[in-house]
Motif scaffolding. Structure first.
Motif, PDB file in Angstrom:
ATOM      1  N   PHE A 100       0.579  -1.321   0.048  1.00  7.18           N
ATOM      2  CA  PHE A 100       0.161  -0.034  -0.092  1.00  7.18           C
ATOM      3  C   PHE A 100       0.946   1.276  -0.061  1.00  7.18           C
ATOM      4  N   CYS A 101       0.311   2.214  -0.747  1.00  3.27           N
ATOM      5  CA  CYS A 101       1.211   3.743  -0.722  1.00  3.27           C
ATOM      6  C   CYS A 101      -0.124   4.631  -0.436  1.00  3.27           C
ATOM      7  N   LEU A 102       0.359   5.792  -0.126  1.00  2.00           N
ATOM      8  CA  LEU A 102      -0.816   6.877   0.181  1.00  2.00           C
ATOM      9  C   LEU A 102      -0.729   7.766  -0.951  1.00  2.00           C
ATOM     10  N   ILE A 103      -1.974   8.393  -1.503  1.00  4.75           N
ATOM     11  CA  ILE A 103      -1.898   9.715  -2.500  1.00  4.75           C
ATOM     12  C   ILE A 103      -2.357  10.578  -1.902  1.00  4.75           C
ATOM     13  N   MET A 104      -1.790  11.698  -1.900  1.00  5.10           N
ATOM     14  CA  MET A 104      -2.434  12.869  -1.222  1.00  5.10           C
ATOM     15  C   MET A 104      -1.955  14.060  -2.105  1.00  5.10           C
ATOM     16  N   GLY A 105      -2.774  15.211  -1.806  1.00 10.51           N
ATOM     17  CA  GLY A 105      -2.399  16.564  -2.422  1.00 10.51           C
ATOM     18  C   GLY A 105      -1.252  17.264  -1.783  1.00 10.51           C
ATOM     19  N   GLU A 106      -0.693  18.067  -2.592  1.00 11.98           N
ATOM     20  CA  GLU A 106       0.624  18.693  -2.147  1.00 11.98           C
ATOM     21  C   GLU A 106       0.120  19.319  -0.790  1.00 11.98           C
ATOM     22  N   ASP A 107      -0.821  20.123  -0.636  1.00 15.33           N
ATOM     23  CA  ASP A 107      -1.312  20.575   0.586  1.00 15.33           C
ATOM     24  C   ASP A 107      -1.572  19.942   1.682  1.00 15.33           C
ATOM     25  N   ASN A 108      -1.763  18.500   1.602  1.00 11.69           N
ATOM     26  CA  ASN A 108      -1.704  17.809   2.643  1.00 11.69           C
ATOM     27  C   ASN A 108      -0.498  17.431   3.027  1.00 11.69           C
ATOM     28  N   LEU A 109       0.477  17.247   2.432  1.00 17.03           N
ATOM     29  CA  LEU A 109       1.648  16.950   2.449  1.00 17.03           C
ATOM     30  C   LEU A 109       2.565  18.246   3.475  1.00 17.03           C
ATOM     31  N   LYS A 110       2.039  19.266   3.257  1.00 13.32           N
ATOM     32  CA  LYS A 110       2.444  20.596   3.933  1.00 13.32           C
ATOM     33  C   LYS A 110       2.000  20.228   5.564  1.00 13.32           C
ATOM     34  N   LEU A 122       6.033   7.185   6.957  1.00 12.76           N
ATOM     35  CA  LEU A 122       7.060   7.511   5.889  1.00 12.76           C
ATOM     36  C   LEU A 122       8.206   6.350   5.952  1.00 12.76           C
ATOM     37  N   GLN A 123       8.327   5.766   7.062  1.00 12.47           N
ATOM     38  CA  GLN A 123       9.384   4.630   6.898  1.00 12.47           C
ATOM     39  C   GLN A 123       8.803   3.324   6.346  1.00 12.47           C
ATOM     40  N   ASN A 124       7.543   3.179   6.281  1.00  8.55           N
ATOM     41  CA  ASN A 124       7.100   1.954   5.666  1.00  8.55           C
ATOM     42  C   ASN A 124       6.291   2.144   4.440  1.00  8.55           C
ATOM     43  N   TYR A 125       5.722   3.252   4.281  1.00  9.81           N
ATOM     44  CA  TYR A 125       4.921   3.434   3.009  1.00  9.81           C
ATOM     45  C   TYR A 125       5.439   4.728   1.995  1.00  9.81           C
ATOM     46  N   GLU A 126       5.387   4.457   0.804  1.00 12.43           N
ATOM     47  CA  GLU A 126       5.436   5.377  -0.272  1.00 12.43           C
ATOM     48  C   GLU A 126       4.273   6.416  -0.066  1.00 12.43           C
ATOM     49  N   LEU A 127       4.569   7.681  -0.664  1.00 20.30           N
ATOM     50  CA  LEU A 127       3.553   8.760  -0.897  1.00 20.30           C
ATOM     51  C   LEU A 127       3.708   9.268  -2.132  1.00 20.30           C
ATOM     52  N   TYR A 128       2.639   9.173  -2.615  1.00 20.11           N
ATOM     53  CA  TYR A 128       2.376   9.893  -4.323  1.00 20.11           C
ATOM     54  C   TYR A 128       1.677  11.120  -4.332  1.00 20.11           C
ATOM     55  N   LYS A 137       4.768  26.477   2.352  1.00 19.78           N
ATOM     56  CA  LYS A 137       5.739  25.600   1.899  1.00 19.78           C
ATOM     57  C   LYS A 137       5.469  24.156   2.373  1.00 19.78           C
ATOM     58  N   VAL A 138       6.305  23.152   1.423  1.00 22.18           N
ATOM     59  CA  VAL A 138       6.338  21.826   2.074  1.00 22.18           C
ATOM     60  C   VAL A 138       7.284  21.934   2.859  1.00 22.18           C
ATOM     61  N   GLU A 139       7.198  21.358   4.276  1.00 19.82           N
ATOM     62  CA  GLU A 139       8.588  21.199   5.184  1.00 19.82           C
ATOM     63  C   GLU A 139       9.840  20.265   4.560  1.00 19.82           C
ATOM     64  N   HIS A 140      10.670  21.066   5.032  1.00 21.20           N
ATOM     65  CA  HIS A 140      12.109  20.742   4.489  1.00 21.20           C
ATOM     66  C   HIS A 140      12.398  19.054   4.442  1.00 21.20           C
ATOM     67  N   GLN A 141      11.840  18.707   5.339  1.00 23.24           N
ATOM     68  CA  GLN A 141      12.331  17.213   5.874  1.00 23.24           C
ATOM     69  C   GLN A 141      11.724  16.337   4.470  1.00 23.24           C
ATOM     70  N   PHE A 142      10.449  16.860   3.774  1.00 27.58           N
ATOM     71  CA  PHE A 142       9.675  16.201   2.869  1.00 27.58           C
ATOM     72  C   PHE A 142      10.544  16.366   1.589  1.00 27.58           C
ATOM     73  N   SER A 146      13.255   9.899  -0.218  1.00 30.92           N
ATOM     74  CA  SER A 146      13.303   8.820  -1.086  1.00 30.92           C
ATOM     75  C   SER A 146      11.894   8.159  -1.198  1.00 30.92           C
ATOM     76  N   LYS A 147      10.769   8.486  -0.103  1.00 27.51           N
ATOM     77  CA  LYS A 147       9.677   7.609  -0.202  1.00 27.51           C
ATOM     78  C   LYS A 147       8.422   8.557  -0.762  1.00 27.51           C
ATOM     79  N   ILE A 148       8.927   9.861  -1.001  1.00 27.29           N
ATOM     80  CA  ILE A 148       7.946  10.535  -1.547  1.00 27.29           C
ATOM     81  C   ILE A 148       8.051  10.948  -3.225  1.00 27.29           C
TER      82      ILE A 148
END
Length: 192
Positions: A100-110, A122-128, A137-142, A146-148
């Motif tokens: 399983f992977c997560l799909i989210m809008g850029e606004d949710n990533l923020k 983030l450790q166990n799932y990819e984010l699309y 802005k999107v947090e610097h850590q994101f 590699s998983k995003i």
């Protein structure tokens, strides 16, 4: 099988949702995209929110002609309030051969750093992540994580709120909804 989970209330599902889901299903390495319908919170009854089974029915008829798009009502049976991490654990227990992977809008990533157990996710799932026109802005850590994966899906600026308001104002917005979804909404007199 690699499955992208697209969470939302889908109140109602519209062509913006369909374009994003279909784009990701066709132009990424995912085998399927599942629309995970978020249940209405028993604590926050909103008059404009259709019941769980009506929203599930709308999504089901919207995706019926698209073999790579599916629906999931898994969250309907989980204790409320629910967190994404709990849904992921339940899905993994039920579908042991799926990734399983997560799909989210850029606004949710923020705001992702505020999610419960976001580090574990983030450790166990990819984010699309698909683009959205939004502030901040999107947090610097994101950035460059590699998983995003940033997915270059088309930006469609239609919201369910806009759809509901337009229906209430008796506007003809049939082009913004899958045909069978519009028919169901019209027949049931939803959002009027």
């Amino acid at each position: 099988m690699k499955v992208g989970l697209f969470f939302g209330t889908f109140n109602p599902i519209h062509i913006g949702h369909m374009i994003i889901a279909n784009y990701i299903a066709e132009f990424s390495d995912l085998d399927e995209v599942w629309f995970v319908i978020t249940p209405q919170s028993p604590f926050k009854q909103k008059k404009s929110m259709l019941s769980n089974h009506h929203r599930l029915a709308l999504v089901t008829i919207a995706v019926e002609e698209y073999p790579k798009l599916k629906t999931s009502s898994i969250e309907f049976d989980l204790p409320q309030p629910n967190y994404t991490i709990n849904t992921l654990v339940h899905l993994e227990e039920k579908y042991t051969n799926h990734q399983f992977c997560l799909i989210m809008g850029e606004d949710n990533l923020k705001g992702f750093h505020k999610w419960k157990n976001y580090e574990t996710i983030l450790q166990n799932y990819e984010l699309y992540v698909y683009p959205r026109v939004s502030e901040g802005k999107v947090e610097h850590q994101f950035k460059n994580h590699s998983k995003i994966q940033i997915v270059n899906a088309p930006i469609v600026e239609i919201s369910s709120t806009f759809i509901r308001n337009a229906i209430k104002e008796n506007k003809d917005i049939r082009t913004m909804l899958p045909t069978n979804v519009w028919s169901y909404i019209d027949e049931m007199n939803f959002y009027k």
